[in-house]
Structures are given as C-alpha cells and as structure tokens.
Design an enzyme around this catalytic site. Sequence first.
Site, PDB file in Angstrom:
ATOM      1  N   HIS A 581       4.514  -5.104   7.760  1.00  0.00           N
ATOM      2  CA  HIS A 581       4.276  -3.634   8.136  1.00  0.00           C
ATOM      3  C   HIS A 581       5.123  -2.985   9.055  1.00  0.00           C
ATOM      4  O   HIS A 581       5.397  -1.643   8.883  1.00  0.00           O
ATOM      5  CB  HIS A 581       2.821  -3.503   8.177  1.00  0.00           C
ATOM      6  CG  HIS A 581       2.139  -2.077   7.868  1.00  0.00           C
ATOM      7  ND1 HIS A 581       2.044  -0.953   8.517  1.00  0.00           N
ATOM      8  CD2 HIS A 581       1.727  -1.543   6.661  1.00  0.00           C
ATOM      9  CE1 HIS A 581       1.744   0.007   7.852  1.00  0.00           C
ATOM     10  NE2 HIS A 581       1.369  -0.371   6.553  1.00  0.00           N
ATOM     11  N   GLU A 611       5.708   6.333   1.429  1.00  0.00           N
ATOM     12  CA  GLU A 611       7.238   6.219   1.515  1.00  0.00           C
ATOM     13  C   GLU A 611       7.847   7.365   0.741  1.00  0.00           C
ATOM     14  O   GLU A 611       8.959   7.428   0.417  1.00  0.00           O
ATOM     15  CB  GLU A 611       7.236   4.909   0.993  1.00  0.00           C
ATOM     16  CG  GLU A 611       7.932   4.852  -0.549  1.00  0.00           C
ATOM     17  CD  GLU A 611       6.516   4.868  -1.368  1.00  0.00           C
ATOM     18  OE1 GLU A 611       5.506   5.227  -0.972  1.00  0.00           O
ATOM     19  OE2 GLU A 611       6.622   4.572  -2.533  1.00  0.00           O
TER      20      GLU A 611
HETATM   21  N1  LIG Z   1       4.866   0.122   6.595  1.00  0.00           N
HETATM   22  C1  LIG Z   1       4.400   1.089   6.024  1.00  0.00           C
HETATM   23  N2  LIG Z   1       3.712   0.988   4.848  1.00  0.00           N
HETATM   24  C2  LIG Z   1       3.297   2.100   4.049  1.00  0.00           C
HETATM   25  C3  LIG Z   1       2.914   3.167   4.881  1.00  0.00           C
HETATM   26  N3  LIG Z   1       2.203   4.124   4.143  1.00  0.00           N
HETATM   27  C4  LIG Z   1       2.225   3.402   2.724  1.00  0.00           C
HETATM   28  N4  LIG Z   1       2.840   2.170   3.024  1.00  0.00           N
HETATM   29  C5  LIG Z   1       3.040   1.354   1.876  1.00  0.00           C
HETATM   30  O1  LIG Z   1       3.935   1.857   0.958  1.00  0.00           O
HETATM   31  C6  LIG Z   1       3.867   1.127  -0.255  1.00  0.00           C
HETATM   32  C7  LIG Z   1       4.021   2.145  -1.624  1.00  0.00           C
HETATM   33  O2  LIG Z   1       3.914   1.005  -2.725  1.00  0.00           O
HETATM   34  P1  LIG Z   1       4.076   1.608  -4.306  1.00  0.00           P
HETATM   35  O3  LIG Z   1       3.309   2.829  -4.100  1.00  0.00           O
HETATM   36  O4  LIG Z   1       3.393   0.692  -4.668  1.00  0.00           O
HETATM   37  O5  LIG Z   1       5.584   1.597  -4.408  1.00  0.00           O
HETATM   38  P2  LIG Z   1       6.702   0.925  -4.529  1.00  0.00           P
HETATM   39  O6  LIG Z   1       6.535  -0.292  -3.924  1.00  0.00           O
HETATM   40  O7  LIG Z   1       7.729   1.722  -3.371  1.00  0.00           O
HETATM   41  O8  LIG Z   1       7.412   1.139  -5.723  1.00  0.00           O
HETATM   42  P3  LIG Z   1       7.984   2.127  -6.314  1.00  0.00           P
HETATM   43  O9  LIG Z   1       7.711   3.493  -5.814  1.00  0.00           O
HETATM   44  O10 LIG Z   1       7.428   2.357  -7.781  1.00  0.00           O
HETATM   45  O11 LIG Z   1       9.551   1.854  -6.368  1.00  0.00           O
HETATM   46  C8  LIG Z   1       2.488   0.672  -0.143  1.00  0.00           C
HETATM   47  O12 LIG Z   1       2.511  -0.971  -0.046  1.00  0.00           O
HETATM   48  C9  LIG Z   1       1.908   1.042   1.156  1.00  0.00           C
HETATM   49  O13 LIG Z   1       0.975   0.234   1.790  1.00  0.00           O
HETATM   50  C10 LIG Z   1       3.189   3.225   6.237  1.00  0.00           C
HETATM   51  O14 LIG Z   1       2.842   4.285   7.186  1.00  0.00           O
HETATM   52  N5  LIG Z   1       3.829   1.944   6.877  1.00  0.00           N
END
Ligand SMILES: Nc1nc2c(ncn2[C@@H]2O[C@H](COP(=O)(O)OP(=O)(O)OP(=O)(O)O)[C@@H](O)[C@H]2O)c(=O)[nH]1
Length: 698
Positions: A581, A611
């Site tokens: 993370h 993201e």
């Molecule tokens: N490290 C970190 N991870 C985050 C944060 N906010 C969200 N995430 C992670 O971002 C990820 C988003 O994953 P998904 O929505 O599945 O999208 P993806 O894996 O990018 O796949 P696609 O968007 O379809 O390409 C999740 O695993 C969240 O836990 C953050 O502040 N920090």
Amino acid sequence: MQSDFLKYEASSSQFRHPLFYITVLMTVGFFSSQFWPETPIFDNVEAFLPYHSMLEMFSVTVSLMVFAIVWNSFNNDRSINLIFIAVTFLAVGVIDFFHSFSYFGMPDFFGENSTQKALIFWISARLIAAIMFLMVALMPWFNNSYENNKYLVLIGGVFVTGGVLLSGIHYPQWYPVFFVDGYGLTDFKIIIEYFIVVLHFATVALLLTKKDAVGVNFIWFACAVWLMALAELFFTLYSSVSDLYNLAGHVYKAVAYIMVFKALFLASITRPYKELEQRSVEKLLLTQYAVDNSGDLIYWLDYDGRILSVNDAVKQKLGVQADDMINSHIGRFESALVPDSWKQLREQFSEHHQLVLDGVHLCRNSEKFFSQVRIVFFKYRSQNYICLFIADITERKLALESLARKQEQLAQAQRITHIGSWEFNLESKETVWSEEVYHILQADEKVVKASFNNFLQYVHSDDRQRVIDHYQRCLTDYSPYHLVHRLQLLDGSSRYVETRAEMQRINGEPVSLIGTIQDITKERELEDQAYHDPLTGVYNRRFLDENIYSLIDNSVIKEQNLCYVIFDIDFFKEINDNYGHDFGDRVLKGVAEYLQRQVRDSDFVCRFGGEEFVVIFNDIEMPSGMERIEKIRHGVGNLQFINQIDDIVKVNLSGGMACTKIHGNDAKQLFELADQALYSAKRSGRNRLKLCDKSSLD
Ligand SMILES: Nc1nc2c(ncn2[C@@H]2O[C@H](COP(=O)(O)OP(=O)(O)OP(=O)(O)O)[C@@H](O)[C@H]2O)c(=O)[nH]1
C-alpha cells in the site's frame, strides 16, 4: 455696549453758541447805528490813539495766533484751504501791525507816519483778506491737501506781505490817495471799502451754502466774515477817526477775528482732539467688550501672583465678586499656579514670555473644572505684568479621554481579530497604519514609516505586481479593493493577508483611501486542508465540486473552451497487491506531482478518489489541445518508480474527456461524458485517452 459711544456726534450746536448770538446782536447794533450820536466820543485823535492801538494789537495777536495754530496742526487729513486762511491771517496780522504803528500820531515807524500811510496798509490788509476769503470759499475743500504745498502758500503770503510793506513804506506814491488833510476820506477809499464789503457778502453767501467739512464750522466762519463786512461799512460811515463808527468798526473787526480764531481752533485742535479721544474711548470699550465676552477667564496679576483685576467671565464662572479676589494669590483658584511653584514658574514664563499649563480651576461652590492656563508675561514702563487666559477644557478633556478609550478598544479589537487598519490621505499624501498593521508586518513603529512603498517591501515578490495594480486601480477609479495575497516577512516566514479598501468621501469628494488588512494565515491553512488531498497535495473532490460551476461560467464568459479530463491509473490494484500500500501511495503522489507540474497555472489537478484524477484544462482549443493532454498522459507512462527490491515499476493512465465547446456547459453532464469516455478507454484496452463521442449526446 452702548452704540452711542461708537458714534461720533458732530457738533450741531453752532446756532446756540454765544458767538452766534453776539453776531445777531452786533448786526442789530449795526442797523441801529443811524440812531447813534454823530459827535466824536474822543476829544481828539491823540485820545483815540491808545484805544486804536489796543484794538489793533488785539487783532494782530489773534491773527498771528490763527496762523500759528493752523500752521502747526496742519496735516494731510486737513484741507489746504485752511493754510490759505492761516497765511492770509499772517499777512493781515503783519500788515495791520504796520498800520497800527503808521497811524497818525504814533511815533514815526519806518519813515514819516501819516493817515495816508496807515490807510495804505489798512486797505491792503482788508483787500487781501476779502479776496482770499472769497477764494477759499470758492475753492473745493476736499482731496486737495498736500502737506508740502503749505510752504508754497506761505512763500506766496510772505511775498505779497513783503510787497505791500516795502511799497507802502518806500513808494507810497504808487497808491491812490485815500485821505486828504482837511478834506477827509477820498471817494476812491470809500469805493474800495464798498468793494471789500461786496466781496465779504459774496463770501458769506458762499459759506452759508457749505456743509460742515474737514472739521471747519462754516457758520462761524460766515459770521466772522459778516462782521468784517459790517466793520467795513462802519469805516465808510465815519466822519472823524475819533467818532463812534470808527471805534465800532475796529471792535467789530476784533470780534470777527476772535470768531475766525474760534472756528479754526475748533477745526485744528478741538475737533481732531475730540475725535482722537472718541476713538480712544471706542477702542477701550471695544477691547473691554472683547475681554469680557471672550469666553476665557482673564486675570491680571502682579509679579507675585496676586490678582490685580479680572474680566466679567471670571465673576460669572466662579460666582465670586471681583473685590473678594483682588490681592488674593491666584493659587487659591488655580491648581497649576499654587504659591509653592509660583517662583519656579515665574522664571520660566519670564524667560519665554508665554507658558501653557493644564490645571484644575476652583469655583466658589467648590465645583471644579479642568483648565488650560495660558500665561502671558510682559513689561510696560519697567513694570512687570502677567495676564492669564484660562479656558474651561473639561468637555475637551472628557472627549479626549473617551476618544483615547475608544482608540484603545479599537486597538484591542484589532489585536483580537488580527485586523489592522490604514488610511491614505489623498491631499496630504500621508499614510497612517494602526498598531495591528505593524504587528502583522512584524515591523517596528519607530523604524518603519507608514507608506505604501514600505508596505510593498513586505509583500511576497510573486504577489507584488498584483497588489500594486489593485492599489493603483482603486486610486484612479475609486473602486473598492479586495485582495488576498502573501507577505514575506523579514524572518523569512510567509503569511496570508486579506486586504480591503474603499474610498472615503466627504460631500461626494474623495478624501482618503481607508483600508483593512487581516492576517488570514490560519484560516488559509484550514481552507487548504479542506480543499486539498492530504496524500498528494493536489485539490480534492470537494474543491472540484465547489468550483467547477464558476470555472465553466468563466470559460463561457471568455468564450474559451474548457476540458474536463478523468485520468485513472491502470491496474492500480495490482500495484498495491504486488508492492504494498505504501508503494501505491508513492505512485499516487508521483503521478499527482507530475500532473501538477505539466499543467498551466490556470488549470486544476484534483484527486477525485482512489487512483482517479480529474484535470480541468482552461482555455484549451481542440483538437490541438488533445495532443497536449495526450502528451501529459504519455509522460506519466514514462515515470519510473523504484520498488523495495530496486525494480523499476511503471504505470499507465487511461483518460476520458469532455469539452464545453463540444459537449455543452453542464458540469454534471461533462463529468458523466468524461466518465463514459474513460470507461470506453478502459474497455478498449486501457492506456489511452478518449474524447467523448459527440453522438453519445444524442
Ligand atoms: N495505496 C493506495 N491504494 C488505494 C488508495 N485508494 C484506493 N486504493 C486502491 O486502488 C485500487 C483500485 O482498484 P480498482 O478500482 O480495482 O482498479 P484498478 O485495479 O486500477 O483497475 P482498472 O481501473 O480497471 O484498471 C484499490 O485496490 C484500492 O484499494 C490509496 O489512497 N492508496
């Protein structure tokens, strides 16, 4: 104040004056002369001689006195006609003197005496007087006074007198015969006498038409000439020099001269003196009036501080009789001048002649008032005088105290709210800063002078031009001024301030620019927290939600295109899953920083969540703008992130975008269309940018 005191009362009592009654009586006397006995009253000429000499000497003396008085009191305020009269009397006096001493029976005087010789001088003197009086009555009496001209008149007079005397003594044959021994007066002499009488009557008529002027009483002057005419008529009547008519003629002439003397003495001495006296009284009364009504308490003191005199204001204000105060020491009433400090004070005001002190003044009923004491010290005829002017400043003092309290309250309020105030006076060009302004600037009041230029030294260099522009605009078009900018303080720290100003007007005219400056650093920090993503530092979704409408409105007003772009990191879950993370956070930060670096100041980068980033591109034309956005997106793909085992990790972005000029100005719709485009980009294999298809709008 009695207005009578101020009014100069011209004497209008000439008709009630004894001299006027004498004139009337003498006129009656003249007309009754036909009843007088014709027999001589003197046995012979010798018996008449002493009386003649006496009367003539009297006339001569009066004549010379007339001359002396008028001549010496003459100045530019008087009419030059007075000098003509005076010089005429000088000539007449001197010639009459010769007439008197040339009289038959007198010891020889500059040659043998005779009746003809005496008559030459007599007729000459009478003729000169008659002609000159007529001339003076004809001449204007105003604006013809020139002090130096009096000498010219005198020279003329001396010349004529000298001519008459020399010719009368040395060339008597030049004159017609006025008297023949054994025959008496010639017809010519009588004709001349009548001629003189006619001149006198003409003079009287002219004088009676004149109003009093330049202090001359024309009625008296006319009376005098009238009596001279009557005197001349007597001289035409006498048959013997020793009869009553001749004596009467001399007496009438003497009285006439007294009258002229009286008239001219009044004009030259009495009137000017009375006027002067009147003016002095006026001046004194006006001064007294001003002193009593000046509003100040005025005390006259001796050198030891004892009261000599007071004005009415003291008696009224203190409720004390003046007599009760005289000789008391002023310290009894005025705390600033107590006897103990008197000597010391006296030295001070003796040196500086003036001294101003604040004190407390005591009234009779033990009431007090705050006083301002102005001490004036002066010497007059080697005597020391002290004058005190005491003003009741109770109201002023209370007002000042209240003002000071209010100012302190204001300063305290400014300290609490961190708001300073300032003022720029348009006329004096002076700037004033409140205590709090100095506090905000961390500047020393004694070192830094309040001015706009000095203020600019504390403004952050990036904001300086903006501050100058606002200030200048406010001064030129008087528009209100509102600005948030940074300060760069001397210790290196920076602060956020909010400045406001507006023009103060008096009767519609701009007078000064009044402004406030508030330290909003803390508020600004809180605001930053509220609108920024704590992880990446870029704007957050809240900021976007609150500002997107105004950003779109702005682009519509400016007829510019605005692009709403949503970037999403591809397979970010795997990054998290593979490298943890924290590494994921580092990637988010790196992408955000890169985006922030690549966009212009007018663009906004926001972390939308997870993201996902939204970037608002202002003023971007399509399709060239799309290339720029694509370039940025590519740039993210080139970023290298080093993981825990020093492997290089790269990420790609997918993007979806919608533009105002293509998709309309609705913020919500723009977001949805951009989101659709992103979804489409993801579905098409990711790592690409998609502009929302216009057909999707339909
Ligand atoms: N490290 C970190 N991870 C985050 C944060 N906010 C969200 N995430 C992670 O971002 C990820 C988003 O994953 P998904 O929505 O599945 O999208 P993806 O894996 O990018 O796949 P696609 O968007 O379809 O390409 C999740 O695993 C969240 O836990 C953050 O502040 N920090």
